[in-house]
Motif scaffolding. Structure first.
Motif, mmCIF file in Angstrom:
data_model
loop_
_atom_site.group_PDB
_atom_site.id
_atom_site.type_symbol
_atom_site.label_atom_id
_atom_site.label_comp_id
_atom_site.label_asym_id
_atom_site.label_seq_id
_atom_site.Cartn_x
_atom_site.Cartn_y
_atom_site.Cartn_z
ATOM 1 N N ASN A 96 -19.711 -2.244 -48.874
ATOM 2 C CA ASN A 96 -19.925 -1.349 -50.213
ATOM 3 C C ASN A 96 -19.009 -0.231 -49.722
ATOM 4 O O ASN A 96 -18.824 0.507 -48.777
ATOM 5 C CB ASN A 96 -21.212 -0.956 -50.326
ATOM 6 N N VAL A 97 -17.731 -0.145 -50.746
ATOM 7 C CA VAL A 97 -16.559 0.878 -50.667
ATOM 8 C C VAL A 97 -16.450 1.726 -51.505
ATOM 9 O O VAL A 97 -16.775 1.456 -52.793
ATOM 10 C CB VAL A 97 -15.286 0.031 -50.291
ATOM 11 N N GLU A 140 -22.333 -10.675 -58.651
ATOM 12 C CA GLU A 140 -22.275 -10.414 -57.100
ATOM 13 C C GLU A 140 -21.661 -9.223 -56.777
ATOM 14 O O GLU A 140 -21.950 -8.764 -55.607
ATOM 15 C CB GLU A 140 -21.794 -11.723 -56.686
ATOM 16 N N ARG A 141 -20.708 -8.884 -57.288
ATOM 17 C CA ARG A 141 -19.893 -7.470 -56.978
ATOM 18 C C ARG A 141 -19.980 -6.656 -58.262
ATOM 19 O O ARG A 141 -19.494 -7.218 -59.505
ATOM 20 C CB ARG A 141 -18.608 -7.821 -56.204
ATOM 21 N N ILE A 142 -20.026 -5.478 -58.183
ATOM 22 C CA ILE A 142 -19.866 -4.573 -59.399
ATOM 23 C C ILE A 142 -18.668 -3.500 -58.991
ATOM 24 O O ILE A 142 -18.772 -2.903 -57.671
ATOM 25 C CB ILE A 142 -20.908 -3.726 -59.840
ATOM 26 N N MET A 181 -17.565 -1.825 -55.326
ATOM 27 C CA MET A 181 -16.469 -0.652 -54.983
ATOM 28 C C MET A 181 -16.504 0.171 -55.888
ATOM 29 O O MET A 181 -16.953 0.013 -57.254
ATOM 30 C CB MET A 181 -15.239 -1.328 -54.797
ATOM 31 N N GLY A 182 -15.804 1.357 -55.681
ATOM 32 C CA GLY A 182 -15.690 2.384 -56.757
ATOM 33 C C GLY A 182 -14.841 3.417 -56.289
ATOM 34 O O GLY A 182 -14.431 3.509 -55.054
ATOM 35 N N THR A 183 -14.220 4.156 -57.111
ATOM 36 C CA THR A 183 -13.326 5.417 -56.786
ATOM 37 C C THR A 183 -13.892 6.655 -57.169
ATOM 38 O O THR A 183 -14.779 6.866 -58.169
ATOM 39 C CB THR A 183 -11.793 5.249 -57.245
ATOM 40 N N SER A 240 -27.828 4.640 -47.145
ATOM 41 C CA SER A 240 -28.092 3.268 -46.974
ATOM 42 C C SER A 240 -27.247 2.394 -47.933
ATOM 43 O O SER A 240 -27.398 1.251 -48.094
ATOM 44 C CB SER A 240 -29.564 3.091 -47.450
ATOM 45 N N SER A 241 -26.662 2.924 -49.045
ATOM 46 C CA SER A 241 -25.900 2.260 -49.830
ATOM 47 C C SER A 241 -24.325 2.084 -49.444
ATOM 48 O O SER A 241 -23.712 1.066 -49.609
ATOM 49 C CB SER A 241 -26.021 2.811 -51.199
ATOM 50 N N VAL A 242 -23.666 2.997 -49.364
ATOM 51 C CA VAL A 242 -22.302 3.135 -48.807
ATOM 52 C C VAL A 242 -21.783 2.722 -47.298
ATOM 53 O O VAL A 242 -22.646 3.387 -46.407
ATOM 54 C CB VAL A 242 -21.794 4.319 -49.257
ATOM 55 N N ASP A 243 -21.128 1.663 -47.252
ATOM 56 C CA ASP A 243 -20.863 1.421 -45.733
ATOM 57 C C ASP A 243 -19.523 2.200 -45.377
ATOM 58 O O ASP A 243 -19.428 2.617 -44.206
ATOM 59 C CB ASP A 243 -20.596 0.029 -45.600
ATOM 60 N N VAL A 244 -18.729 2.187 -46.317
ATOM 61 C CA VAL A 244 -17.100 2.599 -45.575
ATOM 62 C C VAL A 244 -16.613 3.592 -46.857
ATOM 63 O O VAL A 244 -16.752 3.278 -48.184
ATOM 64 C CB VAL A 244 -16.214 1.470 -45.679
ATOM 65 N N VAL A 245 -15.765 4.434 -46.549
ATOM 66 C CA VAL A 245 -15.268 5.562 -47.374
ATOM 67 C C VAL A 245 -13.678 5.672 -46.969
ATOM 68 O O VAL A 245 -13.373 5.783 -45.905
ATOM 69 C CB VAL A 245 -15.791 6.780 -47.572
ATOM 70 N N ILE A 246 -12.825 5.090 -47.895
ATOM 71 C CA ILE A 246 -11.351 4.916 -47.608
ATOM 72 C C ILE A 246 -10.803 6.265 -48.286
ATOM 73 O O ILE A 246 -10.977 6.558 -49.477
ATOM 74 C CB ILE A 246 -10.910 3.782 -47.827
#
Length: 498
Positions: free
Chosen positions: A272-273, A347-349, A374-376, A411-417
């Motif tokens: 989740n990004v 499966e992905r939003i 994913m989202g921004t 618990s929801s977000v795995d990675v922040v770019i």
């Protein structure tokens, strides 16, 4: 055709009706004779077209701020000449009906009429100048007017129109003023209405703010008077015709090849990004690049204010918000779309931009089996991005304790770019951070990759390098191993180390 029935030898109208070929001439106005007007501000004609402005108050010497670059080879004399021919065209032909023809037929009809006007007014123009004039007039009637040459260029990232006489573009990260101009604010407003109407929206005095898109997905924002004091303001965020990939970002210097491998593993491992950054930092471009690593058998649903994502997978459902109608009803918000996504077996939003209470619903989706969503979000650092998500949820009216919200985010977000636009105009991925968990009320993050500025070249270009932080076993290691990607992840992390 035109000379026989529309004009006499002195260039005056003779009250004829529509000719056999269907060109709708006006029988209430005479054709002006003589050469180009001495003034660049001709009189306004009657009978305005509903889609094309007939007001002729062009100001070729309108004040500008700084030097303007000539992007189309057109001079002030050409613009004055164009205005003279356009006014003669307006007084002879019903442009509203002409605009209903197909482009090829309309272009042929305009060519004949313009050729006759040039002859009667004894204008000296080369063949190339006549073709240029014909192209401009066809763009005004059938297309987006002076914007067409800018939209055709693939190196322009943004087009910014500040009223009829000031047009700016962004090329290579730098903003430049151009010599492009509109006849007046009425023509600019007509073109704005033409753009937004194609996606079922409207912009006028009663609804002066509008978000829309072009056919290629380019983002459009219009703000009209009375809110825009100096005339309609139009902003277009253009997208390249060729879809960018991570390899393109590598060639641009936004990320290293090994850093791109790390991002590819993050995308394929269904992490989740959240992509964070400021305006114009390249968030949507990076999001498009990451979606290339979604498997073709996955069902993906996108939610956007203006549909601009360009996914290549076959099983994609694109959703778009809708503003309220004239009565104030019928609005569909981003939160409505995200909540409805949960009933569509996604499966992905993917949310184009998280800017409101839909942040809560996106986190719920990430935490309930929709891995790889994913989202921004607009923020200046990964930690600020997480804080902003918390603030958006709170502003949405959720009275949850801060500790509960932060545990949900962790618990929801795995990675922040993090993406940034540096002061030299270049865009860089400056940080790849993972969310480890919480300690008390604090969300714990750790950087996997950072961008370090080392100096500046003589040309003004910033020098720097991407380097790892020594983390060799991130928190999403088990997820990568589940998808048989642990070897690729280990190799990517090993190669990014300084």
């Amino acid at each position: 055709m035109f000379g026989r029935r529309g004009l006499n030898d002195q260039g005056t109208g003779n009250g004829v009706t529509r000719p056999p070929n269907g060109v709708p001439y006006r029988d209430d106005k005479p054709m002006p004779s003589g050469g180009p007007p001495k003034s660049a501000v001709p009189t306004t004609s009657s009978g305005p077209s509903p889609s094309v402005s007939t007001r002729g108050n062009l100001e070729p010497n309108a004040p500008v701020n700084g030097p303007a670059i000539n992007v189309d080879g057109r001079t002030d004399d050409f613009y004055a000449l164009k205005m003279s021919v356009f006014n003669a065209l307006v007084e002879t032909v019903d442009l509203s009906r002409l605009a209903q023809m197909d482009i090829e037929t309309g272009r042929d009809e305009i060519r004949d009429i313009v050729t006759e006007i040039i002859s009667l007014k004894s204008l000296v123009m080369s063949i190339s100048e006549q073709e240029q004039l014909l192209t401009d007039l066809c763009n005004d009637i059938f297309g987006y007017g002076p914007l067409e040459p800018l939209l055709a260029r693939d190196d322009i990232a943004d087009i910014m129109v500040n009223g009829a006489y000031r047009v700016f573009i962004e090329v290579g990260g730098k903003v430049q003023q151009t010599n492009i101009r509109f006849r007046d604010n009425t023509q600019l407003m007509n073109i704005c209405q033409r753009i937004v109407s194609k996606v079922g929206r409207r912009v006028d005095e009663s609804s002066p703010i509008c978000d829309a898109r072009l056919a290629d997905g380019s983002r459009v924002n219009v703000i009209a008077p009375p809110l825009a004091i100096d005339g309609p303001t139009l902003t277009i965020r253009k997208f390249r015709k060729d879809k960018l990939k991570l390899t393109d970002l590598v060639s641009f210097g936004s990320i290293t090849p090994d850093g791109a491998r790390l991002l590819a593993v993050i995308g394929r491992a269904r992490c989740n990004v959240i992509i964070s950054g400021g305006t114009g930092s390249g968030k949507t471009t990076l999001l498009n690049c990451l979606t290339a690593y979604i498997d073709e058998d996955e069902r993906v649903i996108t939610c956007e204010d203006a549909a601009e994502l360009q996914l290549q997978q076959p099983h994609v459902v694109r959703l778009e918000t809708r503003p309220p109608n004239l009565e104030g009803h019928g609005q569909v918000t981003m939160r409505d779309l995200v909540r409805n996504c949960l009933r569509m077996r996604p499966e992905r939003i993917i949310v184009g931009e998280v800017r409101g209470p839909e942040a809560f619903d996106l986190l719920m989706a990430m935490n309930t089996g929709h891995d790889g969503s994913m989202g921004t979000v607009h923020a200046n650092s990964p930690r600020e991005a997480l804080s902003r998500i918390e603030s958006l949820i709170t502003l949405g009216g959720y009275n949850l304790p801060s500790k509960t919200l932060r545990e949900m985010i962790a618990s929801s977000v795995d990675v922040v770019i993090q993406a940034e636009r540096l002061r030299d105009g270049s865009r860089r991925i400056t940080r790849v951070s993972e969310v480890v968990g919480t300690e008390g009320d604090v969300i714990i993050t750790q950087d996997l990759l950072t961008y370090q500025v080392e100096g500046e070249e003589e040309s003004g270009r910033i020098k720097g390098k991407h380097a790892g932080t020594g983390i060799m076993r991130p928190a999403f290691w088990d997820r990568a191993r589940y998808f048989n990607l642990e070897r690729e992840l280990a190799e990517a992390l090993d190669r990014i180390q300084p």
